[in-house]
Structure formats: C-alpha cells, structure tokens
Design a protein around this motif. Structure first.
Motif, PDB file in Angstrom:
ATOM      1  N   GLY A   1       8.515   3.432   9.397  1.00 36.87           N
ATOM      2  CA  GLY A   1       8.210   1.916   9.395  1.00 36.87           C
ATOM      3  C   GLY A   1       6.944   1.732   9.445  1.00 36.87           C
ATOM      4  N   ARG A   2       5.282   1.772   8.618  1.00 40.38           N
ATOM      5  CA  ARG A   2       4.619   1.765   8.941  1.00 40.38           C
ATOM      6  C   ARG A   2       3.800   1.698   7.751  1.00 40.38           C
ATOM      7  NH1 ARG A   2       1.372   6.535   9.363  1.00 40.38           N
ATOM      8  NH2 ARG A   2       0.317   5.812  10.998  1.00 40.38           N
ATOM      9  N   TRP A   3       2.740   1.075   7.493  1.00 39.68           N
ATOM     10  CA  TRP A   3       1.887   0.966   6.465  1.00 39.68           C
ATOM     11  C   TRP A   3       0.993   1.669   6.530  1.00 39.68           C
ATOM     12  CZ3 TRP A   3       2.097  -2.559   2.585  1.00 39.68           C
ATOM     13  CH2 TRP A   3       3.663  -3.361   2.645  1.00 39.68           C
ATOM     14  N   LEU A   4       0.309   2.195   5.135  1.00 37.05           N
ATOM     15  CA  LEU A   4      -0.526   3.308   5.542  1.00 37.05           C
ATOM     16  C   LEU A   4      -2.028   3.236   4.142  1.00 37.05           C
ATOM     17  CD1 LEU A   4       1.650   6.794   5.666  1.00 37.05           C
ATOM     18  CD2 LEU A   4       0.253   6.036   7.247  1.00 37.05           C
ATOM     19  N   GLU A   5      -2.879   3.467   4.764  1.00 38.48           N
ATOM     20  CA  GLU A   5      -3.455   2.911   3.046  1.00 38.48           C
ATOM     21  C   GLU A   5      -3.527   3.615   2.540  1.00 38.48           C
ATOM     22  OE1 GLU A   5      -8.190   1.211   2.439  1.00 38.48           O
ATOM     23  OE2 GLU A   5      -7.465   2.245   4.444  1.00 38.48           O
ATOM     24  N   ALA A   6      -3.115   4.220   0.959  1.00 35.78           N
ATOM     25  CA  ALA A   6      -3.158   4.781  -0.192  1.00 35.78           C
ATOM     26  C   ALA A   6      -4.427   5.686  -0.396  1.00 35.78           C
ATOM     27  CB  ALA A   6      -2.804   4.175  -1.312  1.00 35.78           C
ATOM     28  N   SER A   7      -4.149   6.981  -0.489  1.00 37.10           N
ATOM     29  CA  SER A   7      -5.105   8.031  -0.350  1.00 37.10           C
ATOM     30  C   SER A   7      -4.397   8.797  -1.661  1.00 37.10           C
ATOM     31  CB  SER A   7      -4.912   8.923   0.387  1.00 37.10           C
ATOM     32  OG  SER A   7      -4.103  10.045   0.536  1.00 37.10           O
ATOM     33  N   ASP A   8      -5.428   9.180  -2.296  1.00 36.14           N
ATOM     34  CA  ASP A   8      -4.574   9.666  -3.911  1.00 36.14           C
ATOM     35  C   ASP A   8      -3.577  10.494  -3.901  1.00 36.14           C
ATOM     36  OD1 ASP A   8      -6.945   8.971  -4.974  1.00 36.14           O
ATOM     37  OD2 ASP A   8      -9.135  10.187  -4.670  1.00 36.14           O
ATOM     38  N   ASP A   9      -3.438  11.167  -2.883  1.00 31.00           N
ATOM     39  CA  ASP A   9      -2.381  12.672  -2.357  1.00 31.00           C
ATOM     40  C   ASP A   9      -2.247  12.584  -1.079  1.00 31.00           C
ATOM     41  OD1 ASP A   9      -2.877  14.777  -4.939  1.00 31.00           O
ATOM     42  OD2 ASP A   9      -4.803  14.730  -3.914  1.00 31.00           O
ATOM     43  N   MET A  10      -0.792  12.381  -0.555  1.00 35.37           N
ATOM     44  CA  MET A  10       0.355  11.742   0.375  1.00 35.37           C
ATOM     45  C   MET A  10       1.137  12.376   0.125  1.00 35.37           C
ATOM     46  SD  MET A  10      -0.415   8.140   0.595  1.00 35.37           S
ATOM     47  CE  MET A  10      -0.680   7.576   2.315  1.00 35.37           C
ATOM     48  N   ASP A  11       1.343  13.453   1.915  1.00 38.03           N
ATOM     49  CA  ASP A  11       3.065  14.019   1.644  1.00 38.03           C
ATOM     50  C   ASP A  11       3.440  13.218   2.471  1.00 38.03           C
ATOM     51  OD1 ASP A  11       2.013  15.830  -0.087  1.00 38.03           O
ATOM     52  OD2 ASP A  11       0.654  16.958   1.678  1.00 38.03           O
ATOM     53  N   PHE A  12       4.822  13.584   2.399  1.00 39.62           N
ATOM     54  CA  PHE A  12       5.852  12.205   3.876  1.00 39.62           C
ATOM     55  C   PHE A  12       6.919  13.627   4.151  1.00 39.62           C
ATOM     56  CE2 PHE A  12       3.619   8.908   0.954  1.00 39.62           C
ATOM     57  CZ  PHE A  12       3.208   8.702   1.713  1.00 39.62           C
TER      58      PHE A  12
ATOM     59  N   SER B   1     -11.141   1.440  -7.920  1.00 42.14           N
ATOM     60  CA  SER B   1     -10.886   1.953  -6.880  1.00 42.14           C
ATOM     61  C   SER B   1     -11.083   1.459  -6.192  1.00 42.14           C
ATOM     62  CB  SER B   1     -11.825   3.528  -7.014  1.00 42.14           C
ATOM     63  OG  SER B   1     -13.595   3.297  -7.445  1.00 42.14           O
ATOM     64  N   THR B   2     -12.121   0.184  -6.044  1.00 45.89           N
ATOM     65  CA  THR B   2     -12.071  -0.247  -4.855  1.00 45.89           C
ATOM     66  C   THR B   2     -11.024  -1.733  -4.325  1.00 45.89           C
ATOM     67  OG1 THR B   2     -12.809  -2.035  -6.427  1.00 45.89           O
ATOM     68  CG2 THR B   2     -14.752  -0.411  -5.644  1.00 45.89           C
ATOM     69  N   ILE B   3      -9.796  -1.975  -5.214  1.00 46.23           N
ATOM     70  CA  ILE B   3      -8.961  -2.452  -5.203  1.00 46.23           C
ATOM     71  C   ILE B   3      -8.217  -1.783  -3.854  1.00 46.23           C
ATOM     72  CG2 ILE B   3      -6.777  -3.848  -6.091  1.00 46.23           C
ATOM     73  CD1 ILE B   3      -7.980  -4.192  -8.356  1.00 46.23           C
ATOM     74  N   PRO B   4      -7.410  -2.970  -3.182  1.00 42.20           N
ATOM     75  CA  PRO B   4      -7.501  -1.891  -1.777  1.00 42.20           C
ATOM     76  C   PRO B   4      -5.457  -1.732  -1.852  1.00 42.20           C
ATOM     77  CG  PRO B   4      -7.539  -4.604  -1.485  1.00 42.20           C
ATOM     78  CD  PRO B   4      -8.308  -4.138  -2.381  1.00 42.20           C
ATOM     79  N   VAL B   5      -5.525  -0.530  -1.992  1.00 42.43           N
ATOM     80  CA  VAL B   5      -3.365  -0.210  -1.793  1.00 42.43           C
ATOM     81  C   VAL B   5      -2.667   0.361  -0.630  1.00 42.43           C
ATOM     82  CG1 VAL B   5      -1.980   0.938  -2.994  1.00 42.43           C
ATOM     83  CG2 VAL B   5      -4.151  -0.207  -4.313  1.00 42.43           C
ATOM     84  N   TRP B   6      -1.867  -0.647  -0.360  1.00 43.35           N
ATOM     85  CA  TRP B   6      -1.177  -0.060   0.754  1.00 43.35           C
ATOM     86  C   TRP B   6      -0.037   0.301   0.329  1.00 43.35           C
ATOM     87  CZ3 TRP B   6      -3.631   0.022   5.293  1.00 43.35           C
ATOM     88  CH2 TRP B   6      -5.355  -0.777   5.678  1.00 43.35           C
ATOM     89  N   ILE B   7       0.919   1.100   1.575  1.00 41.25           N
ATOM     90  CA  ILE B   7       2.385   1.920   1.130  1.00 41.25           C
ATOM     91  C   ILE B   7       2.703   1.806   2.461  1.00 41.25           C
ATOM     92  CG2 ILE B   7       3.333   3.990   0.843  1.00 41.25           C
ATOM     93  CD1 ILE B   7       1.270   3.787  -1.779  1.00 41.25           C
ATOM     94  N   PHE B   8       3.967   1.066   2.154  1.00 40.44           N
ATOM     95  CA  PHE B   8       4.687   1.375   3.559  1.00 40.44           C
ATOM     96  C   PHE B   8       5.766   2.109   3.281  1.00 40.44           C
ATOM     97  CE2 PHE B   8       8.896  -0.757   5.562  1.00 40.44           C
ATOM     98  CZ  PHE B   8       8.058  -0.863   6.776  1.00 40.44           C
ATOM     99  N   ASP B   9       6.405   2.696   4.598  1.00 37.59           N
ATOM    100  CA  ASP B   9       7.566   3.902   4.609  1.00 37.59           C
ATOM    101  C   ASP B   9       8.250   3.363   5.352  1.00 37.59           C
ATOM    102  OD1 ASP B   9       9.031   5.937   4.603  1.00 37.59           O
ATOM    103  OD2 ASP B   9       7.367   7.496   6.191  1.00 37.59           O
ATOM    104  N   SER B  10       9.727   3.466   4.522  1.00 35.43           N
ATOM    105  CA  SER B  10      10.668   2.786   5.212  1.00 35.43           C
ATOM    106  C   SER B  10      11.827   3.078   6.068  1.00 35.43           C
ATOM    107  CB  SER B  10      11.822   2.251   4.284  1.00 35.43           C
ATOM    108  OG  SER B  10      11.967   3.588   3.608  1.00 35.43           O
ATOM    109  N   LYS B  11      10.780   5.161   6.801  1.00 37.47           N
ATOM    110  CA  LYS B  11      11.743   5.735   7.030  1.00 37.47           C
ATOM    111  C   LYS B  11      10.908   5.633   8.617  1.00 37.47           C
ATOM    112  CE  LYS B  11      12.592  10.002   8.364  1.00 37.47           C
ATOM    113  NZ  LYS B  11      12.785  11.555   7.539  1.00 37.47           N
TER     114      LYS B  11
END
Length: 751
Positions: A634-645, A622-632
């Motif tokens: 065009g931005r990076w988001l810090e991953a949380s347990d639940d995410m909606d797009f 849980s302490t390892i940083p994870v980031w999500i890039f949404d191609s639509k």
C-alpha cells in the motif's frame, strides 16, 4: 525527614508525635543584577534603553525583564522608565538600579552632534537623524551638514511614508552625499502592503521625479545633493495613456499611424509601443519617449508585420503600468511560397494557409500546381464517413482543413496570393465530428499542438493525435510523437467522444512556449519493465512510444490512421517453470499535470520467493519521474533501475506505474506496530527498518500458540489480514516480531 513530638503522653487517647514528613532545602548560587551597557551615548531628543541581566559568580549573563528592578539616576536629564531614557537634554548622569538589595550603575552621556566636517582623504559615516546615516566623501574644505526630519506628504499623487528628509550642505559644496535609512525609518505597515517605498525629489523646474535608490544590507540607500528635499513614498496616481489607430488593415505598401498621448505626475513616466506579431508568443515593447507629458505619432509599416500583428501602447512609471486596448492589424498577402520539399509521384496530406475566400478549393491548388490536369495532380477530401475527389464547384470552407493531394512530376510554385491574414487575437475554430478528422494548419508557420490543446480545453481522453502522414513511407506517425502542426501540412486527429469537439488553433509559433510546458510537450517516453523470480522465467512489458508501429495507406478507401492501444497486462511464468518470450506494448499518453498511469499485473507467483523488477529506460528519459505503487504494502516507491519485492503466499501481485507526476498521497511510514482492523489485524513496517523478517504469532489467553500468521521477508509498508473465520475463540493475543523489535496486541474478533 522530620517528626514533631511533645511530652504530654498518650493516655486517654492522646497523641504525642506527628506523622513523618519530608522537605527540601534548596541552596541557590548568588546572582548579581547588571546594567547593559556600561556606558550609553545619545544625542539630545533621542531615546534608548538599558537592559538588565543577572550575572552569575562565574561571569555568565541571563537577560531578564527591566521592570523587575527599581531604577533611578543621579541627574535628571528627561524621562527614565524601567531602564528606558527619552526626551533627553545635554548632560551626564549615573543610571542606578536596585534588585533584591543589590545595586549596579551605568553612565549615560548626552551630547549634541558636531556637524563640522573637516577636510581629509577618507570618507566617514555619521548618524545625523532618526534612522538616517550620511556618508561624507573626502572633502577639500570644511563643511556643515544638517539633516532635518519632517513628517509631511509631498502631495501631487505621492503618498508619503513615515519621514521626509531635507539634506543641506553649506557652504558651496556640490559633492553628493550618500544617504542610508534604517528599517525603522520606513513605515512597516505601508511596506507590508506596498513593498519598499520609492525616493522622490523635485527638480529646478518643479517636476517630481524618482531618485535612483537601492535596498542593501537592510538599508535604503540613495545620493543626496545640496539643498534638496527627499521623501519616501508611493506614487498613488497611475500613468495615463491613450492611443488611436487610423486603420487596421494594410494592403500593398501602405502604413498605419498610431497616435498616442502620455501624462503622469512624475518625470520618470515612459511611453512604450508594444507589438505581438503573428507566429510569435512574446510581445516586443519599444521605448518611444520618456516624459511626464507628451503627445506623438508612430508609423507601423506593413513590411514589419508581413503576416499581421496585434499592437497597443503602454505607459509606465516606477510603480504602475497602464495599457491601451489592443488592436489587430490584418494584412493582404501578395505571395507566399511553401517550404515543403516535393518528391516525385507521391500522395500527401496538405493544408492551405488562410482561406481561399469565395473561390473554389481547386482554384487555390491551381496557384501551386497550375491548370487542372488529372494526369499530374488531383485533390481528395476525406472524413469519418466518406472519401471523394474535390470537384471544380466545391466551395466548402477550406480554412483549417487538409486535403489528400496526388502529384506527379509537379514543380513547386507560389502557393497563395491576394488573401487576407486572420486576426491574431482570434484563433481559427474548427468543429471535429466524432471519429477521424483531417485538419490543417491555417497559418504559414508551425503551431504547437500543446498550445492548441490548452486553447481548446481538450485532453487525450477526448482528442487523440495529431497523426502526421509521411508520404515517403506512406505511413502514419505513432501517437503523441507529433508535437506541432507544421505549416502547409495536414494532420489527422481522432474525436473519441460521441459529440462534436471545438478545436481552436491560435496564431502563435512553437518557439514561444513556456519552458515547463515545452519540456513536457517535447518528451517522448519508453520504459521496459522486466520481472522474474528465478533465472529463465523473465517476462517483459514495454511502456512508451513504438516508433516502428506504423500502418501504411495503400488505397484511398482506407485513409484513417490506426487506433492506439490503451491496455496492458503482464504475467510471469507459471510455478512449473514454463517460459514466455512475449513482450507487451502500450503507448504512453502525453505528459500532463496529473501524470500518466498504467497497471502491471504479475500472475503465477511462486510462494516465498522474491520478485525482481528491472526498469530499462533510455538516457533521454532518465529525468522523467516514475513511481511504483505496490498494492500489497500500500505504498508508493520512486522507481530505481533494480527493485526487489518480498512475496509471501500470494500468487498474483499488482503494481501501478505513474509517469510524469508525484503521487498525491504517500502513507505515513514512520510507525512500527500492530493495530486492530475490522475482522482482522494490521501491521506497519517503517522505512527505516528496511526489508526484514516478519513473524506474527497468535496465542489464546492461556498462552497457547494457535497460529503462525506470518513468517516471511517483507518490505516496509502497511499490511492487513482478515482472520475472522480462522478461530473459534474471540479473544486473542497477537505478537509481532520484526527487526529485533516486538509488539503485542490483544484483540477481539468480530464474528
């Protein structure tokens, strides 16, 4: 408003009045000049300055330049320049200023310092010199204290700072005085270059020594004694030291003698003996003697370095450290016993600590397993192209190699003896051929793989592994779960390049890893990514290490471990509702400074239906940083347990997953609005707006609505759309509505 006129009339083209004009009358409140402070007390030869303020009728002050007033005084005591007084003599004077016809005055008192200190039970702090204060402790008799400021250097390799203090206490009182120097007493240029100066003094023998001092509350503080001189400065002569080792190899119970000499210009110089033992990464330095000049001999016993070491001497004083050239000491190993637990009837991948020298490989294994007996033990070699049994006359180098050993009911006995250790400063270097290589730990202690990778300058794109073989399950470890080359054990590594790669194995142990690197090396990672648009159409992908992904070795003709998978792709169920239960798996590469990244692609999306994503992570990850890039967006988001797009009309959505690092580039999400793009239009939804309904309508110049370009919920982000082939006209008005705000853009479509 005013107009000027005369009585001349307007006949013959005359003018009897002017145009209207306006002006303002500003009424300012009365401001009175005021000298601060009302009374200023100084010692002769000190300097100080009054300040000038403007005081309003309600008592508020505003500081202004002292030069804006005229200054004078009733009695000339020295110099008076724009409120600054200097070169003073004893006396009293009224200092007077005049500004805009208003006068104010303040009292200046110049008195000599009374150095008589009376008896008492309390200490007192008095200002006695430029930037210097003296704290006088309780005293039993009256005393006189004087502090003299002398701008000189002490010489002898000490570069003086701005002042030298001479403290004198009379008559006979040995109680130390606490001295404190303000920042103004320290040369600001020297401090900026070299830091806070040290405090020096000479003892009764003439030796220069450093006085213990502390920097607290912006004051340099130290204790002064009767009659001593103290100065601030920097030791400009480094400590001098030399050493000589009488031998660099130890056999049996011999010892090595390390002779050394130390010299310095300050009495706080010290000689340290430093040693870095094989299997360690942090040297240990021991104080041998403290003196300005000394010669000595230190004995290095073989029993203290059973596996060899690197030794040197260090000379240290308050501001410098000098080291002698380090020397490696190798020792002859009498007997080493393996700590490997033996099982009945098994294959294992084993390595020898240290080289067998001129003897054959089989001779080395005979020391452990006894006489050659094919019914009890056999030794095999393997590489990318071959697998064969080791013959009695096989003398190929075994240093850093591993061998397949078949044993049956064979007890463990001493493994190696009569061999020399390797030099601590020279890593064992192996050449890895393309493909699979069987390597071994050439030391009788564990060595971290991350340290080997750093020393070799390799990464996982070049060399994969190491893979550890478990003889109990007859299976390989999964990629990147093996963090060390264990003592006596062999490993498999894969050279993924088309040429040879040099692998350097340093003689260091695992416990010496720097904290940050050790944490990165020890973290394994596994994260499940699940996505859906409606209940029942969930698909998932696992990112991480699959501990069950092992393949056994049932025959010696196939000794190589599996090649790790590198790709992954995730597709959602089709809009018709077909379900898929398949999970996709990929292994995470080791955490590195640049992070590890994968692409997850969702296919078959249903229009205008949100995409939900859940990230399943173990608590240890849980302490390892994870980031999500949404191609639509065009931005990076810090991953949380639940995410909606939000999903519009697209049928495919692509995300990048970044683990172990922060994205280097993050878009500016502070703007809201429209912008012209090549052949189209772009719009910006800021973070503060959150997910919102976005509507974009396109009108012609007559105000007729031609197209609803966007009408959907959208996340914050940067979006664009190509509209060059949609319209026959080239001049358009585009209107953006989102979050209760509206933006309009007129644009020309390039065709």
């Amino acid at each position: 408003v005013v107009r000027l006129g005369d009585d001349g009339g307007v006949l013959n083209g005359g003018v009897d009045s002017s145009d209207l004009d306006t002006f303002k009358i500003v009424i300012r409140r009365n401001l009175f000049p005021k000298i601060l402070p009302d009374t200023l007390r100084l010692r002769p030869r000190d300097s100080a300055a009054f300040s000038l303020s403007l005081r309003s009728a309600d008592g508020r002050d505003s500081i202004i330049a002292a030069e804006s007033a005229t200054w004078s005084w009733s009695t000339n005591l020295g110099k008076l320049e724009a409120g600054r007084v200097s070169s003073l003599t004893k006396g009293r004077s009224w200092v007077r200023l005049e500004r805009s016809g208003v006068v104010d005055s303040a009292l200046l008192i110049v008195e000599s310092f009374d150095s008589a200190l009376t008896t008492g039970i309390d200490s007192v702090t008095v200002r006695v010199a430029k930037g210097a204060w003296v704290t006088v402790p309780p005293r039993s008799t009256g005393s006189q204290v004087s502090v003299v400021v002398v701008d000189t250097s002490s010489g002898g390799g000490i570069a003086a700072a701005s002042i030298t203090l001479r403290v004198k206490v009379v008559p006979r009182d040995t109680t130390p005085l606490a001295l404190a120097l303000s920042p103004s007493a320290i040369d600001s240029k020297l401090k900026a270059s070299f830091g806070t100066p040290a405090v020096f003094a000479q003892d009764s023998t003439g030796k220069v020594k450093v006085v213990q001092a502390s920097f607290k509350d912006s004051l340099l503080q130290f204790a002064g004694s009767t009659g001593n001189s103290y100065w601030l400065g920097y030791d400009t002569i480094p400590v001098r030291i030399h050493s000589d080792l009488d031998r660099d190899s130890l056999a049996r119970d011999t010892s090595a003698l390390l002779s050394f000499g130390l010299g310095d210009n300050t009495a706080d110089a010290s000689a340290y003996y430093c040693i870095l033992r094989a299997g360690e990464t942090v040297p240990v330095c021991t104080l041998l003697v403290k003196s300005d000049t000394v010669n000595g001999i230190y004995t290095i016993a073989k029993s203290l370095i059973p596996l060899g070491a690197r030794v040197w001497m260090e000379g240290r004083d308050s501001r410098s450290v000098t080291s002698t050239a380090p020397r490696d000491i190798v020792v002859k190993v009498d007997t080493l016993r393996s700590k490997v637990a033996r099982l009945e009837d098994r294959y294992e991948l084993l390595a020898l600590p240290y080289t067998t020298g001129k003897g054959s490989i089989l001779d080395a294994y005979k020391r452990q397993f006894g006489a050659i007996d094919p019914t009890r033990w056999r030794v095999f070699r393997s590489d990318t192209t071959s697998f064969r049994e080791v013959s009695a006359n096989d003398t190929v180098s075994d240093l850093g190699k591993s061998f397949w050993v078949r044993t049956r009911k064979t007890p463990l006995s001493p493994w190696v003896s009569d061999v020399w250790t390797t030099s601590v400063s020279k890593p064992v270097q192996l050449s890895l051929a393309p493909g699979w290589n069987m390597v071994g730990n050439p030391y009788p202690f564990d060595v971290d793989w991350s340290r080997i990778a750093d020393s070799s300058g390799i990464d996982e794109t070049q060399v994969r592994g190491p893979y550890s073989y478990d003889p109990a399950t007859r299976g390989w470890s999964t990629p990147d779960t093996t963090k060390v080359l264990k003592a006596w054990h062999g490993m498999a590594v894969y050279n993924a390049t088309s040429g040879s790669v040099s692998l350097r194995i340093p003689g260091v142990a695992s416990r010496g890893l720097p904290a940050a690197r050790a944490a990165a090396a020890s973290n394994s990672f596994r994260m499940g990514i699940r996505g859906w648009q409606s209940v029942g159409d969930t698909n998932s992908v696992w990112v991480g290490i699959d501990s069950t992904a092992k393949t056994g070795i049932d025959a010696f003709d196939n000794p190589t471990p599996p090649v790790p998978s590198m790709g992954m792709n995730l597709g959602l169920a089709a809009p018709a509702g077909a379900r898929s239960t398949q999970s996709y798996f990929t292994d995470v590469r080791p955490m590195s400074d640049s992070g590890a990244q994968w692409t997850v692609r969702f296919n078959g999306l249903q229009a205008n239906r949100p995409l939900s994503m859940v990230f399943d992570r173990a608590e240890s990850d849980s302490t390892i940083p994870v980031w999500i890039f949404d191609s639509k967006s065009g931005r990076w988001l810090e991953a949380s347990d639940d995410m909606d797009f939000a999903v519009g009309k697209e049928t495919t959505r692509e995300f990048k997953v970044l683990v172990g690092a922060t994205p280097r580039v993050r878009p500016d999400m502070s703007r809201f609005g429209l912008a012209s793009r090549a052949h189209g239009v772009g719009w910006y939804i800021p973070d503060g707006m959150g997910r919102t309904r976005v509507k974009i309508d396109i009108y012609d110049l007559r105000g007729r609505r031609m197209l609803a370009l966007v009408d959907e919920d959208m996340d914050p982000g940067v979006y664009s759309r190509d509209i060059r082939d949609v319209f026959a006209v080239s001049r358009l008005v585009i209107v953006l509505d989102a979050g209760g705000q509206r933006r309009t853009l007129g644009t020309i479509i390039a065709r």
